[in-house]
Each structure stands twice: as C-alpha cells, then as structure tokens.
Design an enzyme around this catalytic site. Structure first.
Site, PDB file in Angstrom:
ATOM      1  CE  LYS A  53      -3.958  -2.160   2.203  1.00  0.00           C
ATOM      2  NZ  LYS A  53      -4.688  -2.551   3.402  1.00  0.00           N
ATOM      3  CD  GLN A  97      -3.695  -4.251   6.367  1.00  0.00           C
ATOM      4  OE1 GLN A  97      -3.774  -3.189   5.748  1.00  0.00           O
ATOM      5  NE2 GLN A  97      -4.089  -5.392   5.839  1.00  0.00           N
ATOM      6  CG  ASP A 120      -9.968   0.322   5.149  1.00  0.00           C
ATOM      7  OD1 ASP A 120      -9.727  -0.046   3.996  1.00  0.00           O
ATOM      8  OD2 ASP A 120      -9.429  -0.176   6.159  1.00  0.00           O
TER       9      ASP A 120
HETATM   10  N1  GUN Z   1      -7.031  -6.480   5.706  1.00  0.00           N
HETATM   11  C1  GUN Z   1      -7.310  -7.140   4.553  1.00  0.00           C
HETATM   12  N2  GUN Z   1      -7.942  -6.329   3.676  1.00  0.00           N
HETATM   13  C2  GUN Z   1      -8.066  -5.123   4.282  1.00  0.00           C
HETATM   14  C3  GUN Z   1      -8.640  -3.864   3.876  1.00  0.00           C
HETATM   15  O1  GUN Z   1      -9.182  -3.690   2.769  1.00  0.00           O
HETATM   16  N3  GUN Z   1      -8.569  -2.873   4.806  1.00  0.00           N
HETATM   17  C4  GUN Z   1      -8.009  -3.053   6.024  1.00  0.00           C
HETATM   18  N4  GUN Z   1      -7.998  -2.017   6.856  1.00  0.00           N
HETATM   19  N5  GUN Z   1      -7.470  -4.187   6.429  1.00  0.00           N
HETATM   20  C5  GUN Z   1      -7.504  -5.229   5.555  1.00  0.00           C
END
Ligand code: GUN
Length: 293
Positions: A53, A97, A120
């Site tokens: 990311k 995350q 998110d």
């Molecule tokens: N863990 C796996 N996919 C995601 C996501 O799209 N957002 C977040 N915050 N954690 C994740």
C-alpha cells in the site's frame, strides 16, 4: 472459452489514471494526498499488504505515512494516534490494517477515525451512506470487484449475483454496492453464509459468483453453472514444501476445475488483490479533493 480476468493489469491501468489525477491536483492546489496506515503487531501477511500500500501510494505521487505498534499495544494508544491524525491537515486518508490482535475491538477502534478520512469505508457513517445509496468511501475490495466487472464488460445490472461470505469488509458492502439502483449495479443479490442450508443450490443459480469466505478452495465445480463469472476474493496460504517460502497462495475457488465451466474468472494471486490497493488510492485522492473544496 474462459477468460482470465487480469486484476494486475486492470489495477496498473487504474494506478496510472490516478497518477495523472494526483499530479493535476498537486499542480493546481499544492495538495499532496497523504495516506496514514497503522499496523499492529507482526502478522506477516499484513506486513506485506501494508508495504505494498505504501509503495503504491508513493509511486503515484502520494505521501505515505507508516505507523507501527507492538502486538500488545492498548486501545487508548491507538485511539490517541487516530485523534492526532484526524487533526493533521497533511493526512487525507487513515487506515487501520485488519485483522487486529484479539485484545483490541476493531469496531470500537474504527469509530475513532474521522469519517471524512476513513478511506477504508468501514466507519458506521460511511457504511450507512453506502447502504442508503449515497456512498462517500466505498470499501476498497468491493470497489475493486465492481471495477473488475465493469472493465471486463460484465456489468452486473439485471444479473443474479451470489456472494459467499458476509464479512463487514467484503460480503456486506459488495452486496450493498451491487444492489444500488444505478446502471452499473442494479443486480439481484443473494448472500450465502454459514447459516445457509444448501449453498450449492444457490451458487448454481449465479450469473456472477463472488467467493469471500476465507477457506481454501471451498467452491468446487459442482457448485457453479456453465458460463458463470467467478470473482475469487480469497487469499489463503497453504503449505507447499516445494516452494522456497514453504507455502503458496490459493483462493476460495478450486481454480483449475471451476475455470473449465466459467466464462470468466479471477486468478489468485493477480485477481482481486491488486485492485484493492488501487481503490484505496482512489479513495485517498477523493478525500484530498473533498478537502481541497
Ligand atoms: N485487511 C485485509 N484487507 C483489508 C482492507 O481492505 N482494509 C483493512 N484495513 N485491512 C484489511
């Protein structure tokens, strides 16, 4: 003939579109979109996702901010960091995350993110906006799935979409998104979950099947009909001594056999995964633009 849906290529296309838009925003306003990613502990898969990311954000001209906490951090410490980031004008997107360690309540922590920076789309305010048909930030994985369908001429309008899995991060928001009365959504949506009696009976009715269960290769060929479009959201590590790492990634779908019946299918890796990052960056740019107004 089965078409393999190349999420890696489509995500690269989206990132290059975003790079142009970021550069235009920065040139006109001086704003560099800032994305803060909070990672708790040392879950190896989460570490890889966070690194990807950050790198992708930086590659398209955004400013990534990396915040790490020890596995045993308490909720108050994370919350006070979120409050600081909420106030920080250089930060336009905040993401915690997931999953978090068991001692932390994910839903309570997410409520401390300013909903205007919740790229998110998991804060209850953004969940409500999506459900009520006026989305602000659509969660990245559902938004990525939607783009995959649209950009491969598999518009869900009028189709029966069957979703396996009812998570807050994929199953529920993709259902809400594809239900919208909009020419790029407008699907008939069914969600299957652990309480569903005969899942195969339902999945065989799907024009589009979205598997977001988190169980390796649970969708077998007898569960799909000829011509189905299959979107596999699963990213599961299974042991494989023949690999240097000792494991390999598989989806929730038995790819080799199901692809013989499908008209189109996403691979794992290289399907939905790369799209998630692209749409997170899309949301971060949207947040920076909202901020500029
Ligand atoms: N863990 C796996 N996919 C995601 C996501 O799209 N957002 C977040 N915050 N954690 C994740």
């Amino acid at each position: 003939m089965t078409r393999v849906i190349d999420g890696k290529a489509i995500a690269a296309e989206i990132r290059s579109e975003l790079k142009v838009s970021v550069s235009s925003l920065t040139r006109k306003t001086g704003i560099v979109p800032g994305l803060a990613v909070l990672l708790v502990g040392d879950n190896p898969a989460s570490q890889v996702y966070v690194r990807n990311k950050q790198k992708s954000a930086s590659d398209i001209g955004m400013n990534p901010l990396d915040i790490k906490f020890d596995q045993d951090v308490d909720a108050k410490t994370i919350e006070s960091t979120l409050h600081q980031l909420n106030q920080d004008e250089s930060v336009h997107g905040i993401l915690v995350q997931l999953p978090l360690p068991d001692h932390l309540d994910e839903k309570l922590i997410i409520r401390h993110i300013n909903p205007m920076k919740d790229v998110d789309g998991l804060h209850p305010e953004n969940v409500g906006l999506l459900l009520s048909g006026t989305p602000r930030f659509i969660p990245a994985t559902p938004a990525g799935i939607h783009q995959l369908l649209i950009r491969t001429n598999n518009n869900p309008s009028g189709k029966h979409v069957v979703i396996c899995g009812r998570s807050d991060i994929v199953g529920k928001p993709i259902a809400a998104l594809l239900l919208q009365k909009d020419k790029a959504s407008n699907a008939t949506v069914t969600i299957c979950h652990t309480g569903t009696k005969d899942i195969g009976e339902i999945t065989r009715q799907a024009d589009i099947l979205i598997a977001a269960v988190g169980i390796p290769e649970i969708i077998t060929p007898d569960m799909v009909s000829e011509g189905v479009v299959v979107i596999d959201v699963g990213i599961n590590r299974i042991l494989d001594p023949s690999k240097k790492s000792g494991y390999r990634l598989v989806g929730d779908v038995q790819y080799d056999d199901v692809s013989l019946k499908a008209s189109a299918i996403t691979p794992v890796p290289g399907g939905v995964g790369p799209m998630t990052i692209g749409m997170l960056l899309y949301n971060t740019l949207k947040s920076a633009k909202l901020n500029a107004q």
